[in-house]
Structure formats: C-alpha cells, structure tokens
Write an enzyme that holds these catalytic residues in place. Structure first.
Site, PDB file in Angstrom:
ATOM      1  N   SER A 282       7.833  -0.938  -1.475  1.00 44.19           N
ATOM      2  CA  SER A 282       6.890  -0.011  -2.089  1.00 44.19           C
ATOM      3  C   SER A 282       7.606   1.256  -2.569  1.00 44.19           C
ATOM      4  CB  SER A 282       5.757   0.293  -1.105  1.00 44.19           C
ATOM      5  OG  SER A 282       4.640   0.837  -1.771  1.00 44.19           O
TER       6      SER A 282
ATOM      7  N   ASP B 237       2.269  -5.369  -3.554  1.00 43.26           N
ATOM      8  CA  ASP B 237       2.966  -4.474  -2.637  1.00 43.26           C
ATOM      9  C   ASP B 237       3.620  -5.217  -1.473  1.00 43.26           C
ATOM     10  OD1 ASP B 237       3.467  -2.439  -0.569  1.00 43.26           O
ATOM     11  OD2 ASP B 237       2.299  -1.114  -1.860  1.00 43.26           O
TER      12      ASP B 237
END
Length: 270
Positions: free
Chosen positions: A50, A160
C-alpha cells in the site's frame, strides 16, 4: 615454504527494509528514510504494501527523503481521488502521482531490488509484483477497496496488498533478505469503534483486518519501528510534517541497533 592459510572473511548479511500500509500515516516512513540517510544506513532491498509500496518505490529509485517531502507538499487529495470518496476511482491515479518524480520506471531498472504486494480479488491470494511497471505495482498495491476499483492486469483484479499481507517481511526474506527492518506506519492498528454508522463500521473493519494481516510480518521482522500515529488520519495529509518528524525520531532511536544487522557473521546463521 608452506602454503599460508587464509581465514575467509565472512560476508555481511543481506538486510531488507519493509514498509507497511497505513494510508497517509505513511509519512512517518519518509521520516524514517531521512534518519537512515543521515546515519548512512543503506538497505539492500525494499518490499512495500500500500503506501509502503509508494515510499519504497521512491527509495529504490534513489529519490532523497527531502525530495519526497517536497512532492508531498504539492500533492493534493484531488490528485489521487475524485470528489466522491466512496465511488471507486481509477487506481492508476496513484501511480500517475509518481510519474512526475520517476517517470515510467521499470522495477528491473531501479537502483535496488524492489517488490510491491497486492491482492488478487479473484483468488484472494497475495501477488508479488517484482518486475514490470513501477507505476502499475504501486497502483495495484495501494488500491484501497471501495475507494478504488481493482487494477486489472494479466487476468487478475489487483487490490490493496494490506488485505492479505500488510507487513510483508516474509516476502522480503523470500527475495533474499537475511535480516529485516520494518517501519509500521499504523502502530495503533486494530482498534474498533463504538459507532454503528457505515463509515465507523468500515473504518473499524479495515483496521481489524489490517491488524490480522500484520501479525506474521511483525513476528518475522528483526527490528520494528512503530511510532504512534493514532493522532493522525489515514485519509488526510494534515500534520504530515509532524508525522515525518515522528518517524524520523523513532527511527533514530533504532539506528544503532539496525547498523548492527550489517555486521559480518562468521556462523552464517539467519
């Protein structure tokens, strides 16, 4: 005259850096890089999830912490997402924010070995992105569900990486690291909520999921830098200079210990 015996000099271990997820709290990672730079600590590779994939890509591209800070000053929320927060946006907006700094860089051409971790929503499995476009890698790894649509690549729908591996220390070791230093940008993760509204419940849900996706990685890290970021929001850059300072000071406290990881070892143990 006899042959002189020579004692082999042990090679130093390969030391990797892991940068976890945490949204805007990732500014503490910039501060940590500043501390490492000042103390001459130079990691062999970096793996990020991320926001950690973004900071890690810049680090592996040779971008100085001061330049990352200047780029942050110019970055606005609208550069990354449209006005409607919960309308899935194009995740390539994330990568495009890096384009003006590193261009259309390829992972293979970075100064250091690099990988980003994403999640394939089709299989629910981790995907390690260690080749190809840097911009695609960070876009996929940072495509927070609901806020961003998944990035479709090679038949996968990538989202993600924090969904499955928020602290990818195992990936760092898989790529060759013998010692691992982790900067956890979300040291206050795992908190719940008293609220029953949709936003409160979503925030609590992802916080709890992030905590569960971090446990193994934290256990597999030799040194963890985890400054308290509870006073800051993961969705706002407000206070980013303070976050950078907090990360800088937290990393400085660990620098001597980290430097010790680079010492050659005669026994060759991990």
């Amino acid at each position: 005259m006899g042959i002189l015996s020579r004692k082999k000099t042990p090679e130093r271990p390969i030391v990797g850096l892991v940068l976890g997820g945490g949204g805007a709290r990732g500014f503490v990672q910039v501060g940590a890089l500043k501390a490492f730079r000042e103390r001459g600590i130079d990691f062999d590779l970096c793996v990020g999830t991320s926001v950690g994939s973004i900071i890690g890509a810049l680090y592996c591209a040779g971008i100085e912490p001061e330049e990352i800070t200047r780029a942050a000053e110019q970055l606005e929320f609208g550069d990354l997402h449209g006005k409607i927060l919960f309308k899935p946006d194009d995740p390539r907006k994330i990568g495009n924010a890096l384009y003006r700094i590193i261009g259309d860089a390829q992972i293979e051409n970075l100064h250091k070995k690099y990988a980003a971790v994403a999640t394939d929503l089709k299989t629910g499995k981790q995907v390690i992105m260690d080749s190809g476009s840097v911009l695609d890698a960070v876009s996929a790894s940072s495509a927070f569900p609901i806020a961003y649509a998944p990035l479709s690549i090679n038949g996968m729908n990538l989202s993600d990486g924090g969904l499955v591996n928020n602290i990818p220390a195992d990936v760092c070791r898989m790529l060759g690291a013998q010692k691992v230093v982790t900067v956890d940008a979300h040291g206050s993760r795992g908190s719940g909520t008293d609220g029953t509204g949709m936003i409160d419940m979503l925030k609590a849900m992802f916080s709890i999921m992030g905590a569960n996706a971090s446990v193994v990685g934290l256990m597999q890290s030799d040194i963890v830098i985890a400054p308290d970021t509870s006073a800051f929001k993961s969705t706002s850059k407000n206070g980013y200079l303070e976050m950078i300072e907090i990360g800088y000071r937290a990393a400085l406290e660990k620098c001597d210990e980290i430097a010790g990881l680079f010492n050659p070892r005669a026994d060759g143990a991990r």
